[in-house]
Design a protein around this motif. Structure first.
Motif, PDB file in Angstrom:
ATOM      1  N   ASP A 242      36.038  29.935  49.996  1.00  0.00           N
ATOM      2  CA  ASP A 242      37.175  29.943  49.085  1.00  0.00           C
ATOM      3  C   ASP A 242      38.380  29.462  49.891  1.00  0.00           C
ATOM      4  O   ASP A 242      38.914  30.193  50.729  1.00  0.00           O
ATOM      5  CB  ASP A 242      37.381  31.368  48.555  1.00  0.00           C
ATOM      6  CG  ASP A 242      38.516  31.453  47.553  1.00  0.00           C
ATOM      7  OD1 ASP A 242      39.402  30.585  47.595  1.00  0.00           O
ATOM      8  OD2 ASP A 242      38.515  32.384  46.736  1.00  0.00           O
ATOM      9  N   LEU A 244      41.528  28.830  49.217  1.00  0.00           N
ATOM     10  CA  LEU A 244      42.821  29.508  49.106  1.00  0.00           C
ATOM     11  C   LEU A 244      42.815  30.837  49.864  1.00  0.00           C
ATOM     12  O   LEU A 244      43.806  31.205  50.490  1.00  0.00           O
ATOM     13  CB  LEU A 244      43.176  29.730  47.638  1.00  0.00           C
ATOM     14  CG  LEU A 244      43.552  28.459  46.863  1.00  0.00           C
ATOM     15  CD1 LEU A 244      43.804  28.786  45.403  1.00  0.00           C
ATOM     16  CD2 LEU A 244      44.781  27.797  47.462  1.00  0.00           C
ATOM     17  N   GLU A 260      38.174  22.657  38.564  1.00  0.00           N
ATOM     18  CA  GLU A 260      38.131  23.271  37.238  1.00  0.00           C
ATOM     19  C   GLU A 260      39.469  23.880  36.842  1.00  0.00           C
ATOM     20  O   GLU A 260      39.622  24.378  35.735  1.00  0.00           O
ATOM     21  CB  GLU A 260      37.041  24.343  37.197  1.00  0.00           C
ATOM     22  CG  GLU A 260      37.292  25.508  38.118  1.00  0.00           C
ATOM     23  CD  GLU A 260      36.092  26.442  38.229  1.00  0.00           C
ATOM     24  OE1 GLU A 260      35.041  25.960  38.668  1.00  0.00           O
ATOM     25  OE2 GLU A 260      36.212  27.607  37.881  1.00  0.00           O
ATOM     26  N   ARG A 263      44.495  29.280  37.599  1.00  0.00           N
ATOM     27  CA  ARG A 263      45.323  30.166  36.792  1.00  0.00           C
ATOM     28  C   ARG A 263      46.543  30.587  37.606  1.00  0.00           C
ATOM     29  O   ARG A 263      46.536  30.565  38.833  1.00  0.00           O
ATOM     30  CB  ARG A 263      44.509  31.390  36.382  1.00  0.00           C
ATOM     31  CG  ARG A 263      43.310  31.060  35.500  1.00  0.00           C
ATOM     32  CD  ARG A 263      42.484  32.295  35.247  1.00  0.00           C
ATOM     33  NE  ARG A 263      43.261  33.349  34.620  1.00  0.00           N
ATOM     34  CZ  ARG A 263      43.504  33.430  33.299  1.00  0.00           C
ATOM     35  NH1 ARG A 263      43.003  32.512  32.502  1.00  0.00           N
ATOM     36  NH2 ARG A 263      44.235  34.395  32.793  1.00  0.00           N
ATOM     37  N   VAL A 266      46.343  33.099  40.532  1.00  0.00           N
ATOM     38  CA  VAL A 266      45.808  32.614  41.813  1.00  0.00           C
ATOM     39  C   VAL A 266      46.941  32.047  42.671  1.00  0.00           C
ATOM     40  O   VAL A 266      46.924  32.141  43.897  1.00  0.00           O
ATOM     41  CB  VAL A 266      44.736  31.534  41.548  1.00  0.00           C
ATOM     42  CG1 VAL A 266      44.321  30.859  42.835  1.00  0.00           C
ATOM     43  CG2 VAL A 266      43.530  32.162  40.859  1.00  0.00           C
ATOM     44  N   PHE A 270      51.167  32.731  46.620  1.00  0.00           N
ATOM     45  CA  PHE A 270      51.697  31.626  47.424  1.00  0.00           C
ATOM     46  C   PHE A 270      53.115  31.253  46.959  1.00  0.00           C
ATOM     47  O   PHE A 270      53.954  30.880  47.761  1.00  0.00           O
ATOM     48  CB  PHE A 270      50.769  30.417  47.328  1.00  0.00           C
ATOM     49  CG  PHE A 270      49.370  30.717  47.808  1.00  0.00           C
ATOM     50  CD1 PHE A 270      49.096  30.848  49.153  1.00  0.00           C
ATOM     51  CD2 PHE A 270      48.334  30.894  46.907  1.00  0.00           C
ATOM     52  CE1 PHE A 270      47.810  31.136  49.598  1.00  0.00           C
ATOM     53  CE2 PHE A 270      47.050  31.174  47.336  1.00  0.00           C
ATOM     54  CZ  PHE A 270      46.783  31.303  48.691  1.00  0.00           C
ATOM     55  N   ARG A 320      44.077  29.920  27.710  1.00  0.00           N
ATOM     56  CA  ARG A 320      43.168  31.011  28.082  1.00  0.00           C
ATOM     57  C   ARG A 320      42.546  30.793  29.469  1.00  0.00           C
ATOM     58  O   ARG A 320      42.482  31.707  30.287  1.00  0.00           O
ATOM     59  CB  ARG A 320      42.051  31.086  27.038  1.00  0.00           C
ATOM     60  CG  ARG A 320      41.002  32.142  27.249  1.00  0.00           C
ATOM     61  CD  ARG A 320      39.950  32.035  26.168  1.00  0.00           C
ATOM     62  NE  ARG A 320      40.484  32.354  24.851  1.00  0.00           N
ATOM     63  CZ  ARG A 320      40.570  33.587  24.346  1.00  0.00           C
ATOM     64  NH1 ARG A 320      40.124  34.602  25.041  1.00  0.00           N
ATOM     65  NH2 ARG A 320      41.063  33.794  23.144  1.00  0.00           N
ATOM     66  N   LEU A 321      42.085  29.578  29.722  1.00  0.00           N
ATOM     67  CA  LEU A 321      41.358  29.318  30.965  1.00  0.00           C
ATOM     68  C   LEU A 321      42.284  28.916  32.108  1.00  0.00           C
ATOM     69  O   LEU A 321      41.969  29.140  33.273  1.00  0.00           O
ATOM     70  CB  LEU A 321      40.317  28.210  30.759  1.00  0.00           C
ATOM     71  CG  LEU A 321      39.261  28.461  29.680  1.00  0.00           C
ATOM     72  CD1 LEU A 321      38.329  27.266  29.559  1.00  0.00           C
ATOM     73  CD2 LEU A 321      38.456  29.713  30.004  1.00  0.00           C
ATOM     74  N   ILE A 393      31.593  27.881  33.104  1.00  0.00           N
ATOM     75  CA  ILE A 393      30.729  28.370  32.027  1.00  0.00           C
ATOM     76  C   ILE A 393      31.596  28.888  30.870  1.00  0.00           C
ATOM     77  O   ILE A 393      31.198  28.818  29.703  1.00  0.00           O
ATOM     78  CB  ILE A 393      29.770  29.460  32.554  1.00  0.00           C
ATOM     79  CG1 ILE A 393      28.721  29.838  31.504  1.00  0.00           C
ATOM     80  CG2 ILE A 393      30.498  30.692  33.009  1.00  0.00           C
ATOM     81  CD1 ILE A 393      27.648  28.848  31.307  1.00  0.00           C
ATOM     82  N   ALA A 394      32.791  29.376  31.191  1.00  0.00           N
ATOM     83  CA  ALA A 394      33.677  29.866  30.129  1.00  0.00           C
ATOM     84  C   ALA A 394      34.065  28.741  29.173  1.00  0.00           C
ATOM     85  O   ALA A 394      34.163  28.947  27.960  1.00  0.00           O
ATOM     86  CB  ALA A 394      34.931  30.500  30.740  1.00  0.00           C
ATOM     87  N   GLU A 397      31.128  28.199  26.932  1.00  0.00           N
ATOM     88  CA  GLU A 397      31.000  29.291  25.957  1.00  0.00           C
ATOM     89  C   GLU A 397      32.035  29.157  24.835  1.00  0.00           C
ATOM     90  O   GLU A 397      31.727  29.383  23.661  1.00  0.00           O
ATOM     91  CB  GLU A 397      31.166  30.637  26.660  1.00  0.00           C
ATOM     92  CG  GLU A 397      29.944  31.035  27.473  1.00  0.00           C
ATOM     93  CD  GLU A 397      30.127  32.361  28.175  1.00  0.00           C
ATOM     94  OE1 GLU A 397      29.158  32.840  28.760  1.00  0.00           O
ATOM     95  OE2 GLU A 397      31.249  32.911  28.149  1.00  0.00           O
ATOM     96  N   LEU A 398      33.257  28.807  25.201  1.00  0.00           N
ATOM     97  CA  LEU A 398      34.292  28.644  24.175  1.00  0.00           C
ATOM     98  C   LEU A 398      33.950  27.482  23.243  1.00  0.00           C
ATOM     99  O   LEU A 398      34.135  27.564  22.021  1.00  0.00           O
ATOM    100  CB  LEU A 398      35.655  28.403  24.830  1.00  0.00           C
ATOM    101  CG  LEU A 398      36.274  29.595  25.565  1.00  0.00           C
ATOM    102  CD1 LEU A 398      37.526  29.169  26.324  1.00  0.00           C
ATOM    103  CD2 LEU A 398      36.614  30.710  24.587  1.00  0.00           C
ATOM    104  N   LEU A 412      23.015  26.544  25.127  1.00  0.00           N
ATOM    105  CA  LEU A 412      23.600  26.112  26.395  1.00  0.00           C
ATOM    106  C   LEU A 412      22.501  25.864  27.416  1.00  0.00           C
ATOM    107  O   LEU A 412      21.534  26.615  27.493  1.00  0.00           O
ATOM    108  CB  LEU A 412      24.557  27.173  26.939  1.00  0.00           C
ATOM    109  CG  LEU A 412      25.786  27.484  26.097  1.00  0.00           C
ATOM    110  CD1 LEU A 412      26.627  28.558  26.768  1.00  0.00           C
ATOM    111  CD2 LEU A 412      26.613  26.232  25.868  1.00  0.00           C
ATOM    112  N   ARG A 414      22.322  24.952  31.551  1.00  0.00           N
ATOM    113  CA  ARG A 414      23.006  24.715  32.820  1.00  0.00           C
ATOM    114  C   ARG A 414      22.183  23.738  33.669  1.00  0.00           C
ATOM    115  O   ARG A 414      20.963  23.889  33.766  1.00  0.00           O
ATOM    116  CB  ARG A 414      23.126  26.056  33.554  1.00  0.00           C
ATOM    117  CG  ARG A 414      24.177  26.086  34.637  1.00  0.00           C
ATOM    118  CD  ARG A 414      25.524  26.394  34.039  1.00  0.00           C
ATOM    119  NE  ARG A 414      26.487  26.823  35.035  1.00  0.00           N
ATOM    120  CZ  ARG A 414      27.766  26.483  34.991  1.00  0.00           C
ATOM    121  NH1 ARG A 414      28.196  25.714  34.024  1.00  0.00           N
ATOM    122  NH2 ARG A 414      28.608  26.928  35.881  1.00  0.00           N
TER     123      ARG A 414
END
Lengths: 563, 283
Positions: A242, A244, A260, A263, A266, A270, A320-321, A393-394, A397-398, A412, A414
């Motif tokens: 990760d 960050l 992707e 938000r 996150v 910083f 939302r995302l 994946i969100a 799903e949406l 779905l 993957r």
């Protein structure tokens, strides 16, 4: 009329060194704390490593991040800075004929690592060598054919085009790494050459270490670089899970948010800490929904495709995302921040009633207001939505929930990146959400020629092709725009393409994500996203120009305070 | 050898394991009544913190995490039951046949067992799952088809032992055929061994399914604990805030507790059903 660009700039190495010295003096005088963060500068910069990028020779790297690493070692004839302008790089100057068919370049006095001089023959050889080989699609900077390259002097060269090409400056002069003829003329299989010969170059950095097992690489600056002493002395690429988090705990000096999107929560740690700086750009990545029109049935039915887009609340997705760190997709493909964006293209706002009406009109019936619809032949209106693992994946799903709400049943599935290539190229899918840029490397903010890859009947790289879509007028407009050097006229043609494909809707652009790059100001503070990208339009922050010059614009060289 | 009520009462370990597994099965069976929402439904904003409306908050899409946790137990139980049934079906049938028939059949079955035992099962499952389209059925089939050899070997060795006992010879003497002997004499006698093995296989099935889902190789349409863990850890900087506490931790705990439940049942049953333990106790 002939445009002469850059003749005033640094024709001689001594002059360059002088400029570098002056830049260093200015820098030392300007490194005060009230400089708005401009005082930073340490010799080493640590960023995260991408794995599996191949050996950093011009013929063995893979994908845009691989190109970036290779560009540290090899130089091109021109290279962009933070304004997006192509600066003369190996070329001391370049000019374009009035008809746009001839580009004339003078080369700087530059030597290869082995001491031999760079000549016009090397440039001629490089182009001919590229065009005589067949490379993997993952080699993203291969120039197009149909160009005659002629050495008109020891350090003078001409590129004679068979047709005007609005992308030539960036895609050929600004992308093609020049390689030494005396090395590569003896190498018959460039994609299988992994020794030190393959890294003999003119570039600002040399490969210091590379450990494929650990996933680490480091590059060190060459003091004798022809533009002057590079500002960043050492670049280390480290494997982190990760980036960050690694930045926060001090393992990295700069880190990008994921393709992707990011938000706000996150970024908050910083933003609240003055030791960090953040640069951002709109529409770093795009997330299009492909309809496989070759499958026929509803997928080839314009009413169905339009209904699908009306059924998806893309503003809610961005909110939302991404907590707003993105933009709702334009159906002309190019994002609103793109200079060629056409704001007048047809939009498909979230309207479930309109989606239902279009589906009813298309003969996709259902009893009542819930449950699955049926095709006109009585079969269930059901499709499989493929989601590669680079897509959240969100988001899938949406999308599936939105389509199910209007009676389109979605399963779905993957798939990993390797299967994505096969699935897309073999056209073995119904619906597919992918992320863009892909193998071409051109981000949604790059040259509008990227539209060819998606909407042209037979694009050179079919990975992003809108499967089953063919429109002769779109083909004609795409051919016309790339041969149009007048920016206003080209913008008009590209605008027409966007309007037409938005009407036909072979692909539904869901949204674009913003890119953020967070960095430690006191290590290096000149990061920027290049307008239009570097190379063939790579949208990432890792343009080598600021590492070398220590500045955001021009070729003036800055001296590192901690060097 | 039977698990009497008395022996259950004497083994707190067994009681604890049975309580955990019973709870798991109960939650799975009654998931539609326990979960407040459809696990796939978008019922809130993304990343809502825990509240009375969403006991464990919401995930990145806005689905209720508690409901997904409850429904995840159903996926776990479905895979567990199906894969265990498949493993026992194949393993018991082949083990019994090999033990009872002997000769070439025994040799052939045992060599097949050796081949399957030599396979690196987990990497192989990952390889197959990556190539094929992930689905629950595929997970069950893969777990079942690659986990039966140990059961077959155990059943075969017990069958060899039982075959020489007097009651089997007597039955044969009265004209009982092989199928009759298997159904009426061997399977009942093997019951405790099969039951103990079943506990082991069930735990293994849960772990493999969760592992495949965690690696992103499970059914993306299914709600499962492994997939939930995968999704949570993929969320950027999950450990730097409190997100992990109400998203990652519950799924991880649920999976851990379920596996612990099966493990301690196995540990509690081992002294009763393992022939070696029995011989050691008699000695």
């Amino acid at each position: 009329m002939t445009n002469r660009i850059g003749t005033h700039m640094m024709r001689r190495r001594t002059f360059l060194q002088g400029v570098a010295g002056m830049a260093g003096a200015v820098l030392l005088g300007g490194c005060s704390k009230d400089d708005g963060g401009s005082g930073g500068g340490r010799p080493t910069v640590r960023v995260s490593e991408w794995t599996s990028l191949g050996y950093p020779s011009p013929f063995t790297y893979t994908a845009p991040p691989g190109y970036w690493r290779m560009s540290l070692i090899f130089d091109t004839l021109t290279w962009p800075d933070s304004t997006g302008e192509q600066l003369p790089w190996l070329a001391s100057s370049y000019s374009q004929s009035e008809d746009g068919l001839t580009y004339s370049l003078d080369l700087r006095e530059v030597t290869w690592d082995d001491g031999r001089p760079l000549t016009a023959r090397d440039v001629v050889f490089t182009y001919e060598y590229y065009t005589s080989q067949t490379f993997t699609p993952l080699l993203v900077g291969v120039p197009r054919g149909g160009i005659e390259v002629v050495a008109t002097g020891e350090r003078a060269v001409e590129f004679r085009l068979d047709r005007p090409d609005a992308t030539f400056l960036q895609f050929v002069l600004g992308t093609m790494p020049i390689v030494p003829e005396h090395i590569w003329s003896t190498i018959t299989d460039p994609m299988a050459t992994f020794d030190e010969r393959a890294l003999i170059s003119t570039g600002a950095y040399s490969l210091d270490s590379r450990n494929e097992t650990q996933g680490t690489e480091s590059y060190v600056a060459k003091d004798g670089y022809f533009l002057g002493r590079p500002f960043v002395r050492r670049i280390e690429m480290l494997p982190v899970d990760d980036a960050l988090t690694a930045l926060r705990i001090g393992e990295l000096d700069g880190a990008s948010t994921a393709a992707e999107g990011a938000r706000n929560e996150v970024l908050v740690p910083f933003r609240d800490d003055p030791k960090y700086g953040i640069v951002s750009r709109d529409a770093g990545f795009a997330f299009p929904l492909f309809f496989n029109m070759k499958r026929g049935g509803a997928l080839a039915d314009l009413r169905f495709r339009r209904a699908c887009l009306h059924a998806i609340d893309r503003e809610d997705m961005v909110s939302r995302l991404l907590t707003g760190n993105g933009q709702v997709g334009s159906q002309g493909w190019l994002p609103p921040s793109h200079p060629f964006h056409n704001p007048e293209v047809r939009d498909y706002p979230f309207d479930r009633a309109e989606a239902e009406r279009l589906l009813d009109e298309g003969g996709y019936r259902r009893s009542g207001s819930v449950g699955n619809r049926t095709n006109p032949d009585g079969s269930t209106l059901r499709y499989t939505l493929f989601i590669p693992d680079v897509v959240p994946i969100a988001l899938a799903e949406l999308t599936a929930a939105s389509l199910k709400a209007v009676g389109v049943d979605i399963e779905l599935r993957r798939i990993d990146l390797v299967r994505l290539f096969g699935t897309k190229l073999q056209e073995s899918y119904d619906l597919l959400i992918t992320s863009y840029p892909g193998p071409s490397g051109t981000g949604p903010g790059g040259d509008p020629e990227m539209l060819r890859g998606v909407y042209y009947s037979k694009p050179p790289n079919p990975f992003h092709k809108a499967t089953g879509y063919e429109n002769a007028e779109v083909d004609r407009l795409l051919d016309a725009q790339v041969a149009t050097l007048d920016v206003t006229e080209r913008k008009r043609l590209v605008g027409q393409v966007q309007a037409m494909v938005a009407e036909d809707l072979p692909v539904a652009m869901l949204y674009y994500t913003n890119f953020f790059f967070v960095y430690l100001k006191d290590v290096f503070d000149r990061w920027y996203y290049t307008p239009g990208g570097f190379g063939t339009g790579f949208s990432d922050v890792y343009n080598k120009h600021p590492y070398i010059t220590g500045e955001k614009q021009g070729l003036a060289m800055r001296e590192a305070s901690g060097a | 050898m039977r698990v009497s009520r008395k022996s259950v009462r004497r083994s707190p370990l067994l009681v604890a394991g049975l309580v955990i597994v019973s709870l798991l099965v109960t939650v799975a069976v009654f998931a539609p009544w326990i979960a407040p929402y459809d696990p796939q439904a978008i019922t809130g904003d993304a990343f809502e913190t825990p509240s009375s409306a969403h006991l464990l908050g919401t995930n990145d899409a806005g689905a209720d995490i508690f409901s997904r946790l409850v429904w995840g137990s159903r996926t776990t139980v479905v895979v567990m039951v199906s894969a265990t049934a498949l493993v026992l079906g194949i393993g018991v049938a082949l083990g019994l046949t090999a033990g009872l028939r002997g000769g070439f059949v025994d040799t052939a079955v045992m060599r097949l067992v050796d081949v399957f035992l030599a396979l690196p099962v987990l990497p192989l499952l990952i390889f197959i799952a990556a190539l094929a389209s992930p689905s629950l059925t595929l997970s069950v089939l893969m777990i079942g088809l690659f986990s039966w050899p140990q059961t077959a070997r155990l059943v075969r060795s017990q069958t060899l032992s039982l075959r020489s006992r007097g009651f089997v010879d007597s039955a044969r003497g009265f004209g009982a055929g092989p199928v009759h002997v298997m159904r009426h004499h061997l399977v009942p006698a093997l019951g405790p061994v099969i039951a103990a093995n079943m506990v082991f296989v069930a735990g293994l099935a849960i772990a493999i399914e969760a592992g495949l889902s965690f690696l992103g190789l499970g059914d993306p349409s299914a709600v499962s604990w492994g997939a939930e863990i995968n999704r949570a850890v993929a969320s950027p900087q999950i450990y730097l805030g409190s997100l992990w506490i109400w998203w990652l931790l519950p799924a991880g705990l649920a999976l851990t507790v379920a596996l612990v439940g099966f493990t301690i049942i196995g540990v509690a049953l081992e002294p009763r059903f393992n022939p070696r333990w029995s011989r050691a106790a008699r000695a």
